[in-house]
Write a protein that holds these residues in place. Structure first.
Motif, PDB file in Angstrom:
ATOM      1  N   LEU A  72      18.156   2.113 -12.585  1.00 29.54           N
ATOM      2  CA  LEU A  72      17.860   2.338 -13.992  1.00 29.54           C
ATOM      3  C   LEU A  72      17.506   0.999 -14.618  1.00 29.54           C
ATOM      4  O   LEU A  72      18.265   0.040 -14.483  1.00 29.54           O
ATOM      5  N   THR A  73      16.362   0.930 -15.284  1.00 32.66           N
ATOM      6  CA  THR A  73      16.032  -0.270 -16.038  1.00 32.66           C
ATOM      7  C   THR A  73      16.047   0.088 -17.518  1.00 32.66           C
ATOM      8  O   THR A  73      15.761   1.227 -17.893  1.00 32.66           O
ATOM      9  N   THR A  74      16.377  -0.877 -18.349  1.00 29.12           N
ATOM     10  CA  THR A  74      16.327  -0.686 -19.787  1.00 29.12           C
ATOM     11  C   THR A  74      15.657  -1.911 -20.400  1.00 29.12           C
ATOM     12  O   THR A  74      16.019  -3.044 -20.095  1.00 29.12           O
ATOM     13  N   GLY A  75      14.631  -1.651 -21.205  1.00 25.70           N
ATOM     14  CA  GLY A  75      13.902  -2.727 -21.861  1.00 25.70           C
ATOM     15  C   GLY A  75      12.527  -2.935 -21.254  1.00 25.70           C
ATOM     16  O   GLY A  75      12.268  -2.573 -20.108  1.00 25.70           O
ATOM     17  N   GLY A  76      11.647  -3.501 -22.068  1.00 30.32           N
ATOM     18  CA  GLY A  76      10.319  -3.859 -21.594  1.00 30.32           C
ATOM     19  C   GLY A  76       9.336  -2.715 -21.507  1.00 30.32           C
ATOM     20  O   GLY A  76       8.293  -2.853 -20.870  1.00 30.32           O
ATOM     21  N   THR A  77       9.637  -1.574 -22.143  1.00 30.37           N
ATOM     22  CA  THR A  77       8.730  -0.420 -22.057  1.00 30.37           C
ATOM     23  C   THR A  77       7.894  -0.216 -23.313  1.00 30.37           C
ATOM     24  O   THR A  77       7.202   0.778 -23.433  1.00 30.37           O
ATOM     25  N   GLY A  78       7.962  -1.159 -24.236  1.00 25.13           N
ATOM     26  CA  GLY A  78       7.202  -1.029 -25.483  1.00 25.13           C
ATOM     27  C   GLY A  78       5.766  -1.490 -25.322  1.00 25.13           C
ATOM     28  O   GLY A  78       5.229  -1.548 -24.217  1.00 25.13           O
ATOM     29  N   VAL A  79       5.154  -1.870 -26.442  1.00 21.41           N
ATOM     30  CA  VAL A  79       3.733  -2.217 -26.433  1.00 21.41           C
ATOM     31  C   VAL A  79       3.462  -3.669 -26.813  1.00 21.41           C
ATOM     32  O   VAL A  79       2.303  -4.065 -26.923  1.00 21.41           O
ATOM     33  N   THR A  80       4.493  -4.468 -26.996  1.00 18.88           N
ATOM     34  CA  THR A  80       4.247  -5.856 -27.368  1.00 18.88           C
ATOM     35  C   THR A  80       3.783  -6.660 -26.165  1.00 18.88           C
ATOM     36  O   THR A  80       3.862  -6.201 -25.015  1.00 18.88           O
ATOM     37  N   GLY A  81       3.330  -7.864 -26.394  1.00 21.85           N
ATOM     38  CA  GLY A  81       2.788  -8.702 -25.341  1.00 21.85           C
ATOM     39  C   GLY A  81       3.747  -8.983 -24.194  1.00 21.85           C
ATOM     40  O   GLY A  81       3.327  -9.150 -23.054  1.00 21.85           O
ATOM     41  N   ARG A  82       5.045  -9.047 -24.462  1.00 19.14           N
ATOM     42  CA  ARG A  82       6.023  -9.362 -23.418  1.00 19.14           C
ATOM     43  C   ARG A  82       6.531  -8.119 -22.698  1.00 19.14           C
ATOM     44  O   ARG A  82       7.207  -8.242 -21.676  1.00 19.14           O
ATOM     45  N   THR A 103       8.981  14.375 -20.959  1.00 21.58           N
ATOM     46  CA  THR A 103      10.173  15.032 -21.509  1.00 21.58           C
ATOM     47  C   THR A 103      10.991  14.060 -22.341  1.00 21.58           C
ATOM     48  O   THR A 103      11.510  14.430 -23.404  1.00 21.58           O
ATOM     49  N   PHE A 104      11.104  12.810 -21.893  1.00 26.81           N
ATOM     50  CA  PHE A 104      11.836  11.816 -22.675  1.00 26.81           C
ATOM     51  C   PHE A 104      11.222  11.669 -24.066  1.00 26.81           C
ATOM     52  O   PHE A 104      11.932  11.664 -25.071  1.00 26.81           O
ATOM     53  N   ARG A 105       9.903  11.556 -24.135  1.00 29.66           N
ATOM     54  CA  ARG A 105       9.252  11.399 -25.438  1.00 29.66           C
ATOM     55  C   ARG A 105       9.415  12.645 -26.302  1.00 29.66           C
ATOM     56  O   ARG A 105       9.580  12.555 -27.517  1.00 29.66           O
ATOM     57  N   GLN A 118       5.444   4.885 -28.994  1.00 32.21           N
ATOM     58  CA  GLN A 118       5.514   3.490 -28.581  1.00 32.21           C
ATOM     59  C   GLN A 118       6.275   3.319 -27.268  1.00 32.21           C
ATOM     60  O   GLN A 118       6.282   2.229 -26.694  1.00 32.21           O
ATOM     61  N   SER A 119       6.911   4.379 -26.785  1.00 33.17           N
ATOM     62  CA  SER A 119       7.685   4.302 -25.547  1.00 33.17           C
ATOM     63  C   SER A 119       6.817   4.588 -24.334  1.00 33.17           C
ATOM     64  O   SER A 119       6.095   5.576 -24.288  1.00 33.17           O
ATOM     65  N   ALA A 128      12.567   6.083  -1.005  1.00 33.37           N
ATOM     66  CA  ALA A 128      13.670   7.043  -1.143  1.00 33.37           C
ATOM     67  C   ALA A 128      14.688   6.645  -2.208  1.00 33.37           C
ATOM     68  O   ALA A 128      15.822   7.106  -2.201  1.00 33.37           O
ATOM     69  N   THR A 129      14.277   5.801  -3.153  1.00 26.16           N
ATOM     70  CA  THR A 129      15.128   5.385  -4.273  1.00 26.16           C
ATOM     71  C   THR A 129      14.489   5.883  -5.562  1.00 26.16           C
ATOM     72  O   THR A 129      13.297   5.658  -5.788  1.00 26.16           O
ATOM     73  N   TYR A 130      15.281   6.544  -6.398  1.00 28.31           N
ATOM     74  CA  TYR A 130      14.774   6.981  -7.701  1.00 28.31           C
ATOM     75  C   TYR A 130      14.821   5.809  -8.674  1.00 28.31           C
ATOM     76  O   TYR A 130      15.794   5.063  -8.715  1.00 28.31           O
ATOM     77  N   LEU A 131      13.754   5.673  -9.473  1.00 29.84           N
ATOM     78  CA  LEU A 131      13.703   4.645 -10.506  1.00 29.84           C
ATOM     79  C   LEU A 131      13.430   5.294 -11.851  1.00 29.84           C
ATOM     80  O   LEU A 131      12.545   6.162 -11.956  1.00 29.84           O
ATOM     81  N   PHE A 132      14.170   4.850 -12.858  1.00 33.72           N
ATOM     82  CA  PHE A 132      13.975   5.314 -14.225  1.00 33.72           C
ATOM     83  C   PHE A 132      13.864   4.085 -15.114  1.00 33.72           C
ATOM     84  O   PHE A 132      14.781   3.268 -15.162  1.00 33.72           O
ATOM     85  N   CYS A 133      12.738   3.941 -15.819  1.00 35.19           N
ATOM     86  CA  CYS A 133      12.514   2.816 -16.716  1.00 35.19           C
ATOM     87  C   CYS A 133      12.633   3.313 -18.151  1.00 35.19           C
ATOM     88  O   CYS A 133      11.792   4.091 -18.614  1.00 35.19           O
ATOM     89  N   LEU A 134      13.676   2.845 -18.824  1.00 35.14           N
ATOM     90  CA  LEU A 134      14.016   3.325 -20.159  1.00 35.14           C
ATOM     91  C   LEU A 134      13.751   2.252 -21.211  1.00 35.14           C
ATOM     92  O   LEU A 134      13.800   1.057 -20.901  1.00 35.14           O
TER      93      LEU A 134
END
Length: 172
Positions: A72-82, A103-105, A118-119, A128-134
């Motif tokens: 699970l990652t959190t952060g960095g999913t917006g639209v700004t330059g970084r 579905t999240f949106r 914006q998400s 074989a690893t699930y990834l979720f970027c939040l």
């Protein structure tokens, strides 16, 4: 109908932020608490800057670790330059779970209305690893975990869940 038993998974959490530290990281802590409350194990938690190569390095290490089932990652999913988490993760994915972001949106719209566009939340499978970027907000992490991820990572969820597919993820 036979009763299914809960299967605890090994989960890694990556906080993507140029400013957060362990002392003030609310989103990562939110995810860790929810993961453990659900009965899963948090194998590792890291904080990395919003740099696609550092994100990719941490996630690649975890993808290669056969003991980790979910990232699970959190952060960095917006639209700004970084904001670069989707760009860091996309090349690593074997398959994209388009329905997750959609579905999240949809769920997020109920809380933040049109700001949900914006998400760029994404999910997929790599080695074989699930990834979720939040998104980086603790509210977004709660929405994603409580309304989507938690049930899909519970083997008892019917009619189907992601855990029951784990033995088949490496099929060609």
């Amino acid at each position: 109908m036979t009763e299914k038993n809960f299967i605890p998974l090994n989960i890694a959490v990556l906080v993507v932020s140029d400013t957060r530290t362990d002392a003030d990281d609310v989103s990562g802590k939110t995810l860790v608490d929810r993961i453990m409350d659900a009965g899963h194990r948090v194998i590792e938690k890291q904080i990395v800057p919003d740099n696609i190569y550092q994100i990719r390095a941490s996630v690649s290490h975890w993808i290669a670790d056969e003991s980790i089932n979910v990232i699970l990652t959190t952060g960095g999913t917006g639209v700004t330059g970084r904001d670069g988490t989707p760009e860091a993760i996309a090349p690593l994915l074997d398959k994209v779970l388009d329905g997750f972001g959609e579905t999240f949106r949809m769920l997020s719209y109920q809380e933040i209305k049109t700001s949900t566009i914006q998400s760029r939340a994404v999910a997929g499978v790599a080695n074989a690893t699930y990834l979720f970027c939040l998104p980086g907000s603790s509210s977004a992490c709660r929405t994603a975990w409580d309304n989507l991820i938690k049930e899909q990572l519970d083997y008892r969820t019917r009619p189907c869940n992601l855990v029951q597919l784990m033995p088949r993820l490496m099929e060609k």
